[in-house]
Design an enzyme around this catalytic site. Structure first.
Site: not given
Ligand code: 13P
Ligand code: G3H
Ligand code: ZN
Length: 313
Positions: A50, A83-84, A105, A216, A258
Protein backbone atom coordinates in the site's frame (compact mmCIF):
# COMPACT_ATOMS: atom_id res chain seq x y z
CA UNK A 1 11.37 -16.80 -12.86
CA UNK A 2 11.10 -13.03 -12.85
CA UNK A 3 8.07 -11.29 -11.39
CA UNK A 4 4.96 -11.98 -13.45
CA UNK A 5 1.78 -10.03 -14.10
CA UNK A 6 -1.54 -11.42 -12.88
CA UNK A 7 -2.88 -12.13 -16.39
CA UNK A 8 -1.95 -15.80 -16.54
CA UNK A 9 -2.67 -16.31 -12.82
CA UNK A 10 -6.22 -14.96 -13.18
CA UNK A 11 -6.96 -16.89 -16.37
CA UNK A 12 -6.02 -20.19 -14.69
CA UNK A 13 -7.76 -19.24 -11.44
CA UNK A 14 -10.98 -18.37 -13.24
CA UNK A 15 -10.97 -21.60 -15.20
CA UNK A 16 -9.89 -23.67 -12.20
CA UNK A 17 -12.43 -22.22 -9.77
CA UNK A 18 -9.91 -20.93 -7.24
CA UNK A 19 -8.50 -17.53 -6.24
CA UNK A 20 -5.02 -16.09 -5.79
CA UNK A 21 -4.19 -14.67 -2.37
CA UNK A 22 -3.03 -11.07 -2.39
CA UNK A 23 -1.17 -10.51 0.86
CA UNK A 24 0.05 -7.13 2.08
CA UNK A 25 3.76 -6.75 2.72
CA UNK A 26 5.34 -4.25 5.08
CA UNK A 27 8.64 -5.78 6.19
CA UNK A 28 11.03 -8.68 5.62
CA UNK A 29 9.40 -11.12 8.03
CA UNK A 30 6.02 -10.73 6.33
CA UNK A 31 7.53 -11.27 2.86
CA UNK A 32 9.32 -14.35 4.20
CA UNK A 33 6.28 -15.83 5.94
CA UNK A 34 4.07 -15.42 2.86
CA UNK A 35 6.55 -16.69 0.28
CA UNK A 36 7.71 -19.66 2.38
CA UNK A 37 4.12 -20.85 2.59
CA UNK A 38 3.41 -20.23 -1.11
CA UNK A 39 6.62 -22.02 -2.09
CA UNK A 40 5.91 -25.07 0.06
CA UNK A 41 2.38 -25.34 -1.33
CA UNK A 42 3.32 -24.50 -4.93
CA UNK A 43 0.81 -21.67 -4.99
CA UNK A 44 1.06 -18.52 -7.12
CA UNK A 45 0.93 -15.45 -4.92
CA UNK A 46 0.43 -11.70 -5.14
CA UNK A 47 2.52 -9.54 -2.82
CA UNK A 48 0.95 -6.13 -2.48
CA UNK A 49 2.22 -2.89 -1.00
CA UNK A 50 0.00 0.00 0.00
CA UNK A 51 0.97 3.66 -0.01
CA UNK A 52 1.50 3.33 3.75
CA UNK A 53 3.74 0.27 3.30
CA UNK A 54 5.84 2.07 0.71
CA UNK A 55 6.24 5.03 3.04
CA UNK A 56 7.01 2.81 6.06
CA UNK A 57 9.56 0.49 4.51
CA UNK A 58 10.61 2.61 1.52
CA UNK A 59 9.45 1.10 -1.75
CA UNK A 60 13.05 0.33 -2.78
CA UNK A 61 13.40 -2.06 0.17
CA UNK A 62 10.07 -3.72 -0.60
CA UNK A 63 11.03 -4.37 -4.24
CA UNK A 64 14.42 -5.74 -3.15
CA UNK A 65 12.83 -7.96 -0.49
CA UNK A 66 10.52 -9.41 -3.12
CA UNK A 67 13.48 -9.92 -5.46
CA UNK A 68 15.18 -11.75 -2.58
CA UNK A 69 12.23 -14.11 -2.27
CA UNK A 70 12.33 -14.74 -6.02
CA UNK A 71 16.03 -15.56 -5.85
CA UNK A 72 15.23 -18.18 -3.21
CA UNK A 73 12.16 -19.56 -5.01
CA UNK A 74 12.85 -19.08 -8.72
CA UNK A 75 9.94 -21.27 -9.81
CA UNK A 76 7.31 -19.45 -7.76
CA UNK A 77 4.92 -17.23 -9.78
CA UNK A 78 4.89 -13.93 -7.87
CA UNK A 79 3.24 -10.65 -8.86
CA UNK A 80 4.18 -7.40 -7.12
CA UNK A 81 1.14 -5.17 -6.88
CA UNK A 82 0.42 -1.62 -5.71
CA UNK A 83 -2.54 -1.76 -3.32
CA UNK A 84 -4.96 1.20 -3.39
CA UNK A 85 -2.87 3.48 -5.60
CA UNK A 86 -4.25 6.94 -4.78
CA UNK A 87 -3.25 8.75 -8.02
CA UNK A 88 -1.56 8.46 -11.42
CA UNK A 89 1.85 9.55 -10.08
CA UNK A 90 2.01 6.78 -7.46
CA UNK A 91 0.98 4.19 -10.06
CA UNK A 92 3.58 5.53 -12.50
CA UNK A 93 6.31 5.37 -9.85
CA UNK A 94 5.50 1.71 -9.18
CA UNK A 95 5.27 0.87 -12.91
CA UNK A 96 8.67 2.52 -13.47
CA UNK A 97 10.23 0.67 -10.54
CA UNK A 98 9.51 -3.01 -10.92
CA UNK A 99 5.86 -3.55 -9.94
CA UNK A 100 3.99 -5.83 -12.36
CA UNK A 101 0.50 -4.78 -11.32
CA UNK A 102 -1.06 -1.61 -9.92
CA UNK A 103 -4.40 -0.70 -8.45
CA UNK A 104 -5.74 2.76 -9.14
CA UNK A 105 -8.35 3.40 -6.50
CA UNK A 106 -10.50 6.31 -7.60
CA UNK A 107 -13.62 4.61 -6.21
CA UNK A 108 -14.42 7.57 -3.96
CA UNK A 109 -14.54 9.89 -6.99
CA UNK A 110 -17.61 10.40 -9.21
CA UNK A 111 -18.09 7.64 -11.83
CA UNK A 112 -16.86 9.70 -14.83
CA UNK A 113 -13.79 10.87 -12.93
CA UNK A 114 -13.01 7.29 -11.83
CA UNK A 115 -13.17 6.28 -15.52
CA UNK A 116 -10.90 9.13 -16.59
CA UNK A 117 -8.17 8.51 -13.98
CA UNK A 118 -8.32 4.74 -14.44
CA UNK A 119 -8.04 5.02 -18.22
CA UNK A 120 -4.96 7.22 -17.89
CA UNK A 121 -3.27 4.67 -15.61
CA UNK A 122 -4.26 1.80 -17.92
CA UNK A 123 -2.71 3.55 -20.94
CA UNK A 124 0.61 4.07 -19.17
CA UNK A 125 0.63 0.64 -17.49
CA UNK A 126 -0.19 -1.34 -20.62
CA UNK A 127 2.48 0.50 -22.59
CA UNK A 128 4.92 -0.83 -19.98
CA UNK A 129 3.62 -4.39 -19.71
CA UNK A 130 1.90 -3.83 -16.35
CA UNK A 131 -1.70 -4.74 -15.52
CA UNK A 132 -4.26 -2.60 -13.69
CA UNK A 133 -6.96 -3.21 -11.09
CA UNK A 134 -9.61 -0.56 -10.39
CA UNK A 135 -12.57 -0.35 -8.02
CA UNK A 136 -16.27 0.44 -8.27
CA UNK A 137 -18.26 0.85 -5.09
CA UNK A 138 -16.90 1.85 -1.67
CA UNK A 139 -15.86 -0.47 1.12
CA UNK A 140 -16.27 0.53 4.75
CA UNK A 141 -13.27 0.46 7.07
CA UNK A 142 -9.81 1.97 7.22
CA UNK A 143 -7.41 2.15 4.31
CA UNK A 144 -4.35 4.38 4.08
CA UNK A 145 -5.44 6.58 6.98
CA UNK A 146 -8.88 7.16 5.45
CA UNK A 147 -11.78 5.87 7.52
CA UNK A 148 -14.97 5.14 5.59
CA UNK A 149 -17.99 4.71 7.83
CA UNK A 150 -20.53 1.95 7.17
CA UNK A 151 -23.09 4.62 6.20
CA UNK A 152 -20.76 6.11 3.58
CA UNK A 153 -19.90 2.75 2.04
CA UNK A 154 -21.85 1.60 -0.99
CA UNK A 155 -22.28 -1.65 -2.86
CA UNK A 156 -21.13 -1.83 -6.46
CA UNK A 157 -23.94 -1.13 -8.91
CA UNK A 158 -23.87 -3.98 -11.47
CA UNK A 159 -25.33 -1.63 -14.09
CA UNK A 160 -22.06 0.36 -14.04
CA UNK A 161 -19.50 -2.39 -14.53
CA UNK A 162 -19.73 -3.00 -18.31
CA UNK A 163 -19.37 0.66 -19.17
CA UNK A 164 -16.52 1.06 -16.66
CA UNK A 165 -14.50 -1.89 -17.92
CA UNK A 166 -15.24 -1.07 -21.57
CA UNK A 167 -14.19 2.57 -21.28
CA UNK A 168 -11.10 2.04 -19.10
CA UNK A 169 -9.63 -1.20 -20.48
CA UNK A 170 -8.86 -2.25 -16.93
CA UNK A 171 -7.63 -5.84 -16.34
CA UNK A 172 -9.54 -6.67 -13.15
CA UNK A 173 -12.25 -5.04 -11.05
CA UNK A 174 -12.61 -4.77 -7.29
CA UNK A 175 -16.25 -4.70 -6.20
CA UNK A 176 -18.01 -3.92 -2.93
CA UNK A 177 -20.31 -6.75 -1.83
CA UNK A 178 -20.18 -6.35 1.94
CA UNK A 179 -16.55 -6.87 2.87
CA UNK A 180 -14.67 -4.05 4.59
CA UNK A 181 -11.13 -3.23 5.60
CA UNK A 182 -9.72 -3.87 9.06
CA UNK A 183 -10.57 -6.21 11.91
CA UNK A 184 -14.08 -4.90 12.70
CA UNK A 185 -16.15 -5.83 9.69
CA UNK A 186 -19.54 -6.68 11.16
CA UNK A 187 -21.50 -5.50 14.17
CA UNK A 188 -21.49 -8.05 17.00
CA UNK A 189 -24.73 -10.01 17.06
CA UNK A 190 -25.39 -9.57 13.32
CA UNK A 191 -24.93 -12.36 10.78
CA UNK A 192 -22.03 -11.61 8.41
CA UNK A 193 -23.32 -12.12 4.87
CA UNK A 194 -21.72 -11.11 1.59
CA UNK A 195 -24.02 -10.04 -1.26
CA UNK A 196 -23.51 -12.91 -3.67
CA UNK A 197 -26.53 -11.69 -5.61
CA UNK A 198 -24.57 -8.56 -6.58
CA UNK A 199 -21.55 -10.66 -7.53
CA UNK A 200 -23.78 -12.84 -9.73
CA UNK A 201 -25.19 -9.77 -11.48
CA UNK A 202 -21.67 -8.44 -12.09
CA UNK A 203 -20.57 -11.79 -13.53
CA UNK A 204 -23.57 -11.84 -15.88
CA UNK A 205 -22.45 -8.50 -17.29
CA UNK A 206 -18.74 -9.34 -17.37
CA UNK A 207 -18.50 -13.05 -18.18
CA UNK A 208 -14.96 -14.41 -17.81
CA UNK A 209 -13.66 -11.18 -16.28
CA UNK A 210 -11.53 -11.38 -13.08
CA UNK A 211 -13.15 -9.89 -10.00
CA UNK A 212 -11.25 -8.80 -6.88
CA UNK A 213 -12.38 -8.92 -3.27
CA UNK A 214 -10.83 -6.43 -0.85
CA UNK A 215 -11.31 -6.51 2.89
CA UNK A 216 -11.38 -10.30 2.91
CA UNK A 217 -9.68 -11.12 6.19
CA UNK A 218 -11.56 -13.61 8.29
CA UNK A 219 -10.11 -12.30 11.59
CA UNK A 220 -9.28 -15.74 13.05
CA UNK A 221 -10.60 -15.82 16.58
CA UNK A 222 -7.75 -18.01 17.83
CA UNK A 223 -5.30 -15.16 17.16
CA UNK A 224 -7.64 -12.51 18.57
CA UNK A 225 -7.84 -14.65 21.73
CA UNK A 226 -4.05 -15.01 21.99
CA UNK A 227 -3.64 -11.24 21.60
CA UNK A 228 -6.28 -10.48 24.23
CA UNK A 229 -4.86 -13.07 26.63
CA UNK A 230 -1.44 -11.48 26.36
CA UNK A 231 -2.25 -7.87 27.10
CA UNK A 232 -4.13 -6.88 23.93
CA UNK A 233 -7.54 -5.24 23.73
CA UNK A 234 -9.30 -6.20 20.51
CA UNK A 235 -12.98 -6.05 21.31
CA UNK A 236 -15.59 -7.43 18.92
CA UNK A 237 -13.12 -8.08 16.10
CA UNK A 238 -15.12 -9.94 13.42
CA UNK A 239 -14.14 -11.00 9.91
CA UNK A 240 -15.64 -12.57 6.80
CA UNK A 241 -16.63 -16.22 7.37
CA UNK A 242 -14.25 -18.49 5.50
CA UNK A 243 -17.02 -20.54 3.87
CA UNK A 244 -18.19 -17.35 2.12
CA UNK A 245 -14.65 -16.63 0.93
CA UNK A 246 -14.44 -20.21 -0.37
CA UNK A 247 -17.65 -19.67 -2.29
CA UNK A 248 -16.28 -16.42 -3.75
CA UNK A 249 -13.01 -18.13 -4.72
CA UNK A 250 -14.92 -20.79 -6.67
CA UNK A 251 -16.66 -18.08 -8.71
CA UNK A 252 -15.31 -15.16 -10.77
CA UNK A 253 -13.36 -13.81 -7.81
CA UNK A 254 -9.73 -14.39 -8.82
CA UNK A 255 -7.94 -12.20 -6.22
CA UNK A 256 -8.67 -12.14 -2.50
CA UNK A 257 -6.96 -9.43 -0.42
CA UNK A 258 -5.72 -10.28 3.05
CA UNK A 259 -3.83 -7.94 5.35
CA UNK A 260 -5.53 -7.77 8.77
CA UNK A 261 -5.18 -11.52 9.37
CA UNK A 262 -1.40 -11.26 8.92
CA UNK A 263 -1.29 -8.31 11.30
CA UNK A 264 -3.15 -10.38 13.88
CA UNK A 265 -0.75 -13.31 13.43
CA UNK A 266 2.32 -11.13 13.74
CA UNK A 267 0.93 -9.32 16.79
CA UNK A 268 -0.14 -12.55 18.50
CA UNK A 269 3.38 -13.94 18.07
CA UNK A 270 5.17 -10.89 19.36
CA UNK A 271 2.79 -10.40 22.30
CA UNK A 272 3.16 -14.03 23.34
CA UNK A 273 6.94 -13.81 23.50
CA UNK A 274 6.86 -10.58 25.49
CA UNK A 275 4.22 -11.86 27.90
CA UNK A 276 6.01 -15.13 28.50
CA UNK A 277 9.47 -13.63 28.63
CA UNK A 278 9.43 -9.97 29.68
CA UNK A 279 13.23 -10.02 29.55
CA UNK A 280 13.24 -10.72 25.80
CA UNK A 281 14.86 -7.95 23.79
CA UNK A 282 16.33 -9.67 20.76
CA UNK A 283 14.04 -8.73 17.82
CA UNK A 284 14.84 -12.07 16.16
CA UNK A 285 13.35 -13.88 19.13
CA UNK A 286 9.92 -12.28 18.85
CA UNK A 287 9.75 -11.54 15.13
CA UNK A 288 10.38 -15.18 14.23
CA UNK A 289 7.30 -16.21 16.18
CA UNK A 290 5.25 -13.57 14.36
CA UNK A 291 6.74 -14.72 11.05
CA UNK A 292 5.79 -18.33 11.76
CA UNK A 293 2.19 -17.24 12.43
CA UNK A 294 2.13 -15.32 9.13
CA UNK A 295 3.35 -18.45 7.35
CA UNK A 296 0.75 -20.66 9.06
CA UNK A 297 -2.08 -18.25 8.21
CA UNK A 298 -1.05 -17.99 4.55
CA UNK A 299 -0.72 -21.78 4.29
CA UNK A 300 -4.19 -22.20 5.74
CA UNK A 301 -5.66 -19.67 3.28
CA UNK A 302 -4.02 -21.34 0.29
CA UNK A 303 -5.10 -24.84 1.30
CA UNK A 304 -8.47 -24.32 2.90
CA UNK A 305 -9.91 -21.07 1.54
CA UNK A 306 -8.41 -19.98 -1.79
CA UNK A 307 -7.89 -23.43 -3.29
CA UNK A 308 -4.66 -22.38 -5.04
CA UNK A 309 -2.44 -25.16 -3.67
CA UNK A 310 -0.47 -26.82 -6.49
CA UNK A 311 -1.55 -24.23 -9.08
CA UNK A 312 2.06 -23.18 -9.66
CA UNK A 313 3.10 -26.61 -10.92
P1 13P B 1 -8.36 -6.80 5.25
O1 13P B 1 -8.29 -5.61 6.15
O2 13P B 1 -9.66 -7.51 5.36
O3 13P B 1 -7.20 -7.73 5.44
O4 13P B 1 -8.29 -6.27 3.73
C1 13P B 1 -7.05 -6.02 3.12
C2 13P B 1 -7.21 -5.33 1.81
O5 13P B 1 -8.26 -5.26 1.21
C3 13P B 1 -6.01 -4.73 1.23
O6 13P B 1 -6.28 -4.00 0.08
O1 G3H C 1 -6.52 -1.72 2.28
C1 G3H C 1 -5.86 -1.58 3.29
C2 G3H C 1 -4.70 -2.46 3.53
O2 G3H C 1 -4.94 -3.28 4.64
C3 G3H C 1 -3.45 -1.66 3.68
O3 G3H C 1 -3.45 -1.00 4.89
O4 G3H C 1 -2.88 1.32 4.20
O5 G3H C 1 -2.56 0.57 6.57
O6 G3H C 1 -1.06 -0.28 4.75
P1 G3H C 1 -2.44 0.24 5.12
ZN1 ZN D 1 -8.18 -3.06 0.05
Amino acid sequence: MALVTTTEMFKKAYEGGYAIGAFNINNMEIVQGITEAAHELNSPVILQASKGARAYANSVYLVKLVEGALALYPDLPVALHLDHGPDFETCKDCIDNGFTSVMIDASSKPFEENIEITRKVVEYAHAHGVVVEAELGTLAGIEDEVQVSAEDSSYTNPDDVEEFVGKTGVDSLAIAIGTSHGAYKFKPGTKPQLRFDILDEVVKRLPGFPIVLHGASSVPQEYVKIINEHGGALKDAIGVPEDQLREAARSAVCKINIDSDLRLGMTAGVRTVFAENPAAFDPREYLKVGRKNVKDIVAHKIKDVLGSEGAAL
